[in-house]
Design a protein around this motif. Structure first.
Motif, short mmCIF file in Angstrom:
data_model
loop_
_atom_site.label_atom_id
_atom_site.label_comp_id
_atom_site.label_asym_id
_atom_site.label_seq_id
_atom_site.Cartn_x
_atom_site.Cartn_y
_atom_site.Cartn_z
N GLU A 185 0.90 -1.33 -0.17
CA GLU A 185 0.13 -0.04 0.05
C GLU A 185 0.83 1.33 -0.22
OE1 GLU A 185 -3.68 2.05 -0.10
OE2 GLU A 185 -3.50 -0.27 -0.10
N GLU A 186 1.99 1.18 0.53
CA GLU A 186 2.86 2.58 0.81
C GLU A 186 3.25 3.03 -0.40
OE1 GLU A 186 6.48 4.14 3.03
OE2 GLU A 186 5.54 2.40 4.16
N ASN A 187 4.01 1.97 -1.23
CA ASN A 187 4.40 2.00 -2.58
C ASN A 187 3.33 2.40 -3.56
OD1 ASN A 187 7.28 1.22 -1.96
ND2 ASN A 187 6.74 -1.08 -2.69
N ILE A 188 2.30 2.04 -3.32
CA ILE A 188 1.10 2.48 -4.56
C ILE A 188 0.70 3.96 -3.91
CG2 ILE A 188 -1.46 2.18 -5.11
CD1 ILE A 188 -0.89 -0.97 -4.55
N GLU A 189 0.67 4.29 -2.73
CA GLU A 189 0.48 5.70 -2.47
C GLU A 189 1.28 6.60 -3.01
OE1 GLU A 189 -0.76 5.75 1.59
OE2 GLU A 189 -2.44 4.45 1.44
N ASN A 190 2.63 6.26 -2.85
CA ASN A 190 3.95 7.05 -3.18
C ASN A 190 3.74 7.20 -4.58
OD1 ASN A 190 4.92 7.35 -0.63
ND2 ASN A 190 6.34 5.65 -0.80
N PHE A 191 3.62 6.09 -5.40
CA PHE A 191 3.41 6.32 -6.73
C PHE A 191 2.31 7.23 -7.30
CE2 PHE A 191 1.89 4.73 -11.05
CZ PHE A 191 3.08 4.55 -11.80
N ILE A 192 1.35 7.07 -6.45
CA ILE A 192 0.00 8.02 -6.89
C ILE A 192 0.57 9.35 -6.66
CG2 ILE A 192 -2.34 8.60 -6.22
CD1 ILE A 192 -2.92 5.62 -6.01
N ASN A 193 1.07 9.69 -5.74
CA ASN A 193 1.59 10.97 -5.18
C ASN A 193 2.78 11.66 -6.22
OD1 ASN A 193 -0.39 11.29 -3.32
ND2 ASN A 193 0.85 10.20 -1.90
N ILE A 194 3.67 10.90 -6.52
CA ILE A 194 4.84 11.03 -7.14
C ILE A 194 4.85 11.00 -8.68
CG2 ILE A 194 7.18 10.68 -7.44
CD1 ILE A 194 7.24 10.02 -4.30
N ASN A 195 4.47 9.75 -9.20
CA ASN A 195 4.57 9.47 -10.54
C ASN A 195 3.29 9.65 -11.30
OD1 ASN A 195 6.35 7.70 -9.01
ND2 ASN A 195 7.38 7.58 -10.98
N VAL A 196 2.18 9.72 -11.01
CA VAL A 196 0.88 9.84 -11.44
C VAL A 196 0.76 11.22 -12.00
CG1 VAL A 196 -1.63 9.77 -11.48
CG2 VAL A 196 -0.43 7.82 -10.63
N PRO A 197 1.00 12.14 -11.11
CA PRO A 197 0.93 13.56 -11.63
C PRO A 197 1.81 13.97 -12.82
CG PRO A 197 0.93 13.65 -9.39
CD PRO A 197 1.44 12.07 -9.88
N ILE A 198 2.97 13.15 -12.74
CA ILE A 198 3.96 13.62 -13.97
C ILE A 198 3.45 13.03 -15.24
CG2 ILE A 198 6.54 12.86 -14.72
CD1 ILE A 198 7.25 13.42 -11.57
N ASN A 199 2.93 11.71 -14.96
CA ASN A 199 2.32 10.94 -16.27
C ASN A 199 1.17 11.64 -16.84
OD1 ASN A 199 3.18 7.70 -14.91
ND2 ASN A 199 4.49 9.09 -15.92
N ILE A 200 0.12 12.17 -15.98
CA ILE A 200 -1.28 12.84 -16.50
C ILE A 200 -1.21 14.06 -16.95
CG2 ILE A 200 -2.22 13.24 -14.18
CD1 ILE A 200 -3.92 11.45 -17.18
N TRP A 201 -0.34 15.01 -16.44
CA TRP A 201 -0.13 16.26 -16.54
C TRP A 201 -0.21 16.88 -17.86
CZ3 TRP A 201 -1.54 18.44 -12.11
CH2 TRP A 201 -1.50 20.12 -12.07
N PRO A 202 0.63 16.27 -18.83
CA PRO A 202 0.49 16.73 -20.29
C PRO A 202 -0.66 16.75 -21.00
CG PRO A 202 2.67 15.38 -19.67
CD PRO A 202 1.79 15.19 -18.52
N TYR A 203 -1.36 15.55 -20.41
CA TYR A 203 -2.98 15.24 -21.07
C TYR A 203 -3.66 16.45 -20.40
CZ TYR A 203 -0.91 10.75 -22.23
OH TYR A 203 -0.38 9.68 -23.02
N ALA A 204 -3.61 16.95 -19.23
CA ALA A 204 -4.53 17.61 -18.61
C ALA A 204 -4.33 19.20 -19.12
CB ALA A 204 -4.25 17.92 -17.19
N ARG A 205 -2.87 19.26 -19.35
CA ARG A 205 -2.64 20.54 -19.90
C ARG A 205 -3.12 20.85 -21.38
NH1 ARG A 205 3.20 21.91 -20.69
NH2 ARG A 205 2.70 23.91 -20.55
N GLU A 206 -2.96 19.69 -22.22
CA GLU A 206 -3.62 19.84 -23.64
C GLU A 206 -5.04 20.04 -23.73
OE1 GLU A 206 -5.71 18.65 -26.75
OE2 GLU A 206 -5.63 17.46 -25.35
N ILE A 207 -5.79 19.09 -22.86
CA ILE A 207 -7.16 19.41 -22.77
C ILE A 207 -7.85 20.74 -22.45
CG2 ILE A 207 -8.06 18.59 -20.65
CD1 ILE A 207 -10.20 16.85 -22.25
#
Length: 141
Positions: A98-120
């Motif tokens: 669980e701790e690894n998943i939460e860290n991933f969501i807080n650190i990696n997910v924003p980096i991955n999804i941000w370009p898509y959000a900026r474009e839309i």
């Protein structure tokens, strides 16, 4: 439980889907776009809802954008949800922790999804008749 670095090395984006998009504008938005009135922007990002299935990590990412004019009147709102699916290679989700998943969501997910959000956001504001609303790149910290 595996180490975080090993987890990140073995996870890949499988799919990114736009699940929901809502846009609200005010009646005098044409005057605002013609005058090129400066807007204040409030962007809220949340990614706290996820599920684990078939060795996939599926996360719903919510974005809310609210713009106001210089008198603090709401000009427009954009709300959308992306679903991002990750697939694991060479490891099982049950070994991640669980701790690894939460860290991933807080650190990696924003980096991955941000370009898509900026474009839309940029694309939608243009289609609404405004100058493109440019959102800064995501930075950690």
């Amino acid at each position: 439980m595996i180490e975080y670095n090993n987890f990140v090395k073995n996870i890949r984006i499988d799919k990114i889907k736009l699940k929901k998009l809502l846009v609200d504008t005010i009646d005098n938005d044409e005057e605002i776009s013609k005058k090129n009135v400066p807007l204040s922007v409030n962007l809220v990002y949340t990614a706290n809802n996820y599920e684990l299935k078939d060795n996939k990590l599926c996360i719903n990412v919510n974005f809310s954008v609210e713009t106001k004019d210089e008198c603090q009147n709401i000009v427009f709102k954009i709300n959308f949800i992306y679903k991002i699916e990750y697939v694991l290679k060479n490891i099982k989700l049950s070994d991640v922790g669980e701790e690894n998943i939460e860290n991933f969501i807080n650190i990696n997910v924003p980096i991955n999804i941000w370009p898509y959000a900026r474009e839309i956001i940029s694309s939608i504001t243009t289609r609404m008749g405004y100058s493109p609303l440019i959102i800064e790149p995501y930075t950690i910290g």
